[in-house]
Design a protein around this motif. Structure first.
Motif, mmCIF file in Angstrom:
data_model
loop_
_atom_site.group_PDB
_atom_site.id
_atom_site.type_symbol
_atom_site.label_atom_id
_atom_site.label_comp_id
_atom_site.label_asym_id
_atom_site.label_seq_id
_atom_site.Cartn_x
_atom_site.Cartn_y
_atom_site.Cartn_z
ATOM 1 N N GLY A 407 0.772 -1.232 0.000
ATOM 2 C CA GLY A 407 0.000 0.000 0.000
ATOM 3 C C GLY A 407 0.803 1.282 0.000
ATOM 4 O O GLY A 407 0.232 2.373 0.055
ATOM 5 N N ARG A 408 2.140 1.188 -0.077
ATOM 6 C CA ARG A 408 2.976 2.399 -0.100
ATOM 7 C C ARG A 408 3.954 2.317 -1.283
ATOM 8 O O ARG A 408 4.333 1.217 -1.713
ATOM 9 C CB ARG A 408 3.752 2.575 1.203
ATOM 10 C CG ARG A 408 2.906 2.576 2.460
ATOM 11 C CD ARG A 408 3.724 3.019 3.658
ATOM 12 N NE ARG A 408 3.823 4.470 3.732
ATOM 13 C CZ ARG A 408 4.683 5.124 4.521
ATOM 14 N NH1 ARG A 408 5.530 4.433 5.273
ATOM 15 N NH2 ARG A 408 4.707 6.444 4.548
ATOM 16 N N THR A 409 4.352 3.493 -1.783
ATOM 17 C CA THR A 409 5.304 3.553 -2.891
ATOM 18 C C THR A 409 6.708 3.791 -2.344
ATOM 19 O O THR A 409 6.948 4.740 -1.585
ATOM 20 C CB THR A 409 4.935 4.689 -3.869
ATOM 21 O OG1 THR A 409 3.642 4.415 -4.406
ATOM 22 C CG2 THR A 409 5.950 4.764 -5.009
ATOM 23 N N TYR A 410 7.619 2.909 -2.750
ATOM 24 C CA TYR A 410 9.020 2.999 -2.322
ATOM 25 C C TYR A 410 9.895 3.308 -3.532
ATOM 26 O O TYR A 410 9.636 2.844 -4.645
ATOM 27 C CB TYR A 410 9.472 1.689 -1.677
ATOM 28 C CG TYR A 410 8.761 1.377 -0.386
ATOM 29 C CD1 TYR A 410 9.308 1.740 0.835
ATOM 30 C CD2 TYR A 410 7.520 0.727 -0.386
ATOM 31 C CE1 TYR A 410 8.640 1.465 2.031
ATOM 32 C CE2 TYR A 410 6.851 0.457 0.799
ATOM 33 C CZ TYR A 410 7.425 0.827 2.003
ATOM 34 O OH TYR A 410 6.769 0.560 3.184
ATOM 35 N N LEU A 411 10.957 4.076 -3.297
ATOM 36 C CA LEU A 411 11.938 4.367 -4.327
ATOM 37 C C LEU A 411 13.302 3.956 -3.804
ATOM 38 O O LEU A 411 13.785 4.507 -2.803
ATOM 39 C CB LEU A 411 11.930 5.861 -4.682
ATOM 40 C CG LEU A 411 12.626 6.250 -5.991
ATOM 41 C CD1 LEU A 411 11.892 5.645 -7.197
ATOM 42 C CD2 LEU A 411 12.716 7.759 -6.122
ATOM 43 N N VAL A 412 13.905 2.947 -4.455
ATOM 44 C CA VAL A 412 15.230 2.452 -4.063
ATOM 45 C C VAL A 412 16.253 3.296 -4.809
ATOM 46 O O VAL A 412 16.356 3.231 -6.032
ATOM 47 C CB VAL A 412 15.391 0.961 -4.410
ATOM 48 C CG1 VAL A 412 16.725 0.433 -3.896
ATOM 49 C CG2 VAL A 412 14.232 0.148 -3.833
ATOM 50 N N THR A 413 17.041 4.113 -4.076
ATOM 51 C CA THR A 413 17.855 5.152 -4.710
ATOM 52 C C THR A 413 19.351 4.897 -4.664
ATOM 53 O O THR A 413 20.132 5.760 -5.072
ATOM 54 C CB THR A 413 17.572 6.505 -4.045
ATOM 55 O OG1 THR A 413 17.898 6.421 -2.651
ATOM 56 C CG2 THR A 413 16.117 6.903 -4.217
ATOM 57 N N GLY A 414 19.793 3.733 -4.184
ATOM 58 C CA GLY A 414 21.232 3.498 -4.142
ATOM 59 C C GLY A 414 21.924 4.532 -3.274
ATOM 60 O O GLY A 414 21.482 4.829 -2.171
ATOM 61 N N ASP A 415 23.004 5.128 -3.804
ATOM 62 C CA ASP A 415 23.817 6.040 -2.997
ATOM 63 C C ASP A 415 23.634 7.503 -3.381
ATOM 64 O O ASP A 415 24.537 8.318 -3.187
ATOM 65 C CB ASP A 415 25.302 5.669 -3.137
ATOM 66 C CG ASP A 415 25.628 4.344 -2.480
ATOM 67 O OD1 ASP A 415 24.757 3.802 -1.772
ATOM 68 O OD2 ASP A 415 26.739 3.841 -2.679
ATOM 69 N N GLN A 416 22.499 7.846 -3.937
ATOM 70 C CA GLN A 416 22.305 9.205 -4.452
ATOM 71 C C GLN A 416 22.507 10.267 -3.371
ATOM 72 O O GLN A 416 23.192 11.243 -3.571
ATOM 73 C CB GLN A 416 20.911 9.332 -5.055
ATOM 74 C CG GLN A 416 20.622 10.680 -5.683
ATOM 75 C CD GLN A 416 21.316 10.851 -7.024
ATOM 76 O OE1 GLN A 416 22.191 10.081 -7.388
ATOM 77 N NE2 GLN A 416 20.931 11.868 -7.765
ATOM 78 N N GLN A 417 21.870 10.105 -2.236
ATOM 79 C CA GLN A 417 22.065 11.008 -1.109
ATOM 80 C C GLN A 417 22.488 10.203 0.109
ATOM 81 O O GLN A 417 21.970 9.119 0.345
ATOM 82 C CB GLN A 417 20.792 11.771 -0.753
ATOM 83 C CG GLN A 417 20.494 12.943 -1.646
ATOM 84 C CD GLN A 417 19.492 12.577 -2.733
ATOM 85 O OE1 GLN A 417 19.654 12.949 -3.870
ATOM 86 N NE2 GLN A 417 18.473 11.828 -2.375
ATOM 87 N N ASP A 418 23.396 10.754 0.871
ATOM 88 C CA ASP A 418 23.709 10.191 2.180
ATOM 89 C C ASP A 418 23.062 11.093 3.220
ATOM 90 O O ASP A 418 23.577 12.152 3.551
ATOM 91 C CB ASP A 418 25.225 10.151 2.412
ATOM 92 C CG ASP A 418 25.862 8.935 1.764
ATOM 93 O OD1 ASP A 418 25.127 8.177 1.134
ATOM 94 O OD2 ASP A 418 27.076 8.754 1.893
#
Length: 613
Positions: A407-418
């Protein structure tokens, strides 16, 4: 004094009726201009730093000319072959430009210590330590009968500006190079010279203001790139931690907190699993060094994944980018678990051919995709629809995965921001110039985040972060700041220009030679001008090799890339790692040996079989 416009500005200062010294030497073209200035000979050459655009022509000098080099960089200049033999091009985390160095040794080079003075004829010269552009850089304070000159190398290029920001990034996370450049600007300002004479840039006639502005701009740059230490996550006893390496982000989405470089597990109702990233699993830390013996992937968390979450099959692994801490365990996972690799086309070739490009953090072995994913593609795995989004920034070769789970949207972003994973805390924009990025990438990230509007972002090293409008606005503001500070600090800043500072690259960076000793290499040259240019490309080879053709001329359209193709033939085997370079002239402007590749003895014949045969 005369100026020779070569691969860098070379300055010739008269010391007597027919004698002179040179500050930096470029390709050696200065020798061709002595007579027209009424000079007979150079007695001394003083080098500001080790980069090829300053030193590539030193082999044109006779041993009678004294060559003075910064003491800290003497070994690289005097013993270049040994320096090249020591390079570790794969799984390399060194960001400073340690390979933009001479191909050949200058054995008669003499080290010049910091603050050492020399009197030659009518002038007095002092070597001032000015680290930043390189660790060992110096500037030369020269006192003549008519005034004081300060030859700054690449410490400054114009008031408030530098020739390269990439050169100031010494370590993978940190701002030591830029902070050193601030200290160097303050040091130069204390000497109150009449004029500053950069290696790349016009004379600066108001040194005090130019250096003050540079220190201020660099401080703003440092503040924006400030690194936030990674929060400790493994405070539990090691046995407890190893027994429960996964935590629930959602009932069907897990995070591996026991891996170096977090991986995420998408769970199917049927017991199958898809992994986003899989680097160094179940590791309490990494040993010093990045050589093969110090990097061992494992499958240590997999038994717990199966026993605690009912996983029967790990069907797919999908990496966010090519870095070793996100991919090192993929081949082991495939060999033991039968897992398929679904890789974005954006970097599949880099994974399949380590050494194709000179990029940091590459895993040693080829990782070949079973399926390539196109940017913008929506693909289905079991009951999930997953979208692949380009996500340049941390590296040009990265993606984000959008997926809706429970029921939720996830975005897997790797190392874009720490980031610290907490609402309201700032993010470190995790960019490295050697990874290749453009300052506007983080503005494009903000646009993507606003368009997708995920509920949660999943980072490669940090805690999941709830996303709201305030967070997206913060990322957008940081992206705007990043573009603005690059504009302030770089001469002739253009969003489309390579932030690496190099207009050429050789591919493959680590060529593999056929049994007959031949290999095809391509020199990729970038034209940053709006109109077409002519590029003359010549390979500079070791004695053990020849090139066919000897040189190539290509016309490159505006803001495009041209390619010059050569066949390199080894006349005899090389015993140690040896460089070759591409020397380039753009529309009559000699930019020099702007790119190199490495001939490695182990690659002088193809492997007998594929690692997956």
């Amino acid at each position: 004094m005369i100026v020779v416009y070569d691969t860098c500005r070379c300055y010739v200062v008269r010391t007597g009726p027919r004698t002179a010294i040179a500050i930096d030497f470029g390709s050696g073209a200065v020798l061709d201009h002595l007579a027209e200035a009424g000079l007979g000979e150079l007695t001394d050459v003083f080098i500001t730093h080790v980069h090829r655009d300053q030193v590539q022509g030193l082999d044109r000098l006779s041993a009678d000319v004294r060559v003075w080099v910064p003491a800290g960089e003497h070994d690289v200049i005097a013993h270049a072959e040994e320096h090249w033999a020591r390079q570790s091009p794969l799984n390399d985390y060194v960001l400073r430009e340690q390979r933009f160095t001479p191909l050949r040794s200058t054995p008669h080079a003499v080290p010049l210590d910091d603050h050492e003075e020399r009197t030659i004829g009518d002038i007095r010269l002092v070597a001032l330590p000015t680290p930043g552009h390189t660790v060992g850089s110096v500037s030369y304070l020269v006192t003549t009968r008519t005034g004081t000159l300060l030859f700054t190398g690449d410490a400054i290029a114009a008031p408030g500006k530098v020739h390269s920001l990439a050169a100031l990034q010494w370590n993978y996370v940190g701002v030591e190079g830029a902070e050193s450049a601030i200290l160097s600007a303050l040091e130069l300002g204390r000497h109150h010279a009449d004029v500053l004479l950069p290696s790349h840039g016009e004379p600066i006639t108001d040194p005090g203001e130019a250096l003050r502005l540079l220190a201020d701009n660099l401080q703003d740059y440092v503040d924006l790139h400030e690194y936030h230490p990674k929060p400790p996550v493994n405070r539990r006893p090691i046995r407890t931690w190893a027994a429960a390496p996964y935590v629930e982000v959602a009932p069907h989405l897990l995070m591996n907190v026991a891996s170096h470089g977090r991986s995420y597990v998408l769970l199917s109702e049927g017991g199958q699993a898809l992994l986003f990233d899989f680097g160094y699993d179940l590791t309490p830390g990494m040993p010093a060094g990045t050589e093969r013996a110090a990097r061992r992937p494992s499958l240590g968390s997999i038994p717990a994944l199966k026993s605690q979450f009912g996983v029967s099959t790990i069907e797919v692994v999908a990496p966010t980018h090519y870095h070793d801490d996100h991919v090192a365990g993929i081949n082991l996972l495939r060999a033991v678990e039968g897992t398929q690799v679904w890789c974005p086309r954006r970097f599949s070739e880099i994974l399949a051919h380590p050494g194709l490009m000179d990029l940091p953090c590459q895993w040693f072995d080829p990782i070949v995709a079973d399926r390539e994913l196109a940017s913008g593609e929506s693909f289905r795995w079991r009951e999930y629809e997953i979208v692949v989004h380009d996500l340049p920034g941390h590296t040009q070769y990265a993606v984000a995965y959008e997926v809706r789970v429970d029921g939720r949207t996830y975005l897997v972003t790797g190392d874009q921001q720490d980031g610290l994973g907490a609402p309201g805390s700032p993010d470190d924009l995790n960019y490295q110039y050697r990874n290749i990025f453009q300052p506007g990438d983080y503005l494009r990230s903000a646009e993507l985040f606003a368009r997708v509007r995920p509920d949660v972002m999943l980072s490669g090293h940090w805690n999941p972060r709830e996303v709201d409008d305030e967070y997206i606005a913060m990322i957008r503001a940081q992206g705007e700041q990043l573009v603005e500070i690059h504009d302030r600090l770089l001469v002739d800043f253009d969003e489309q220009n390579p932030t690496t500072g190099f207009l050429a690259r050789i591919s493959p960076y680590l060529p593999t030679f056929d049994p007959d000793g031949g290999a095809t290499v391509q020199v990729h040259v970038t034209n940053t001008a709006p109109g077409p240019v002519s590029a003359e490309v010549r390979l500079v080879l070791p004695e053990a090799a020849v090139a066919h053709p000897q040189h190539v001329t290509v016309t490159i359209e505006g803001r495009a890339e041209g390619v010059a193709t050569f066949r390199v033939q080894l006349l005899r085997p090389v015993a140690v790692q040896t460089p070759l370079a591409a020397d380039i002239v753009l529309d009559g402007r000699h930019i020099g040996q702007h790119a190199e590749a490495l001939i490695i003895p182990s690659r002088t014949a193809p492997p007998t079989q594929s690692p997956h045969d």
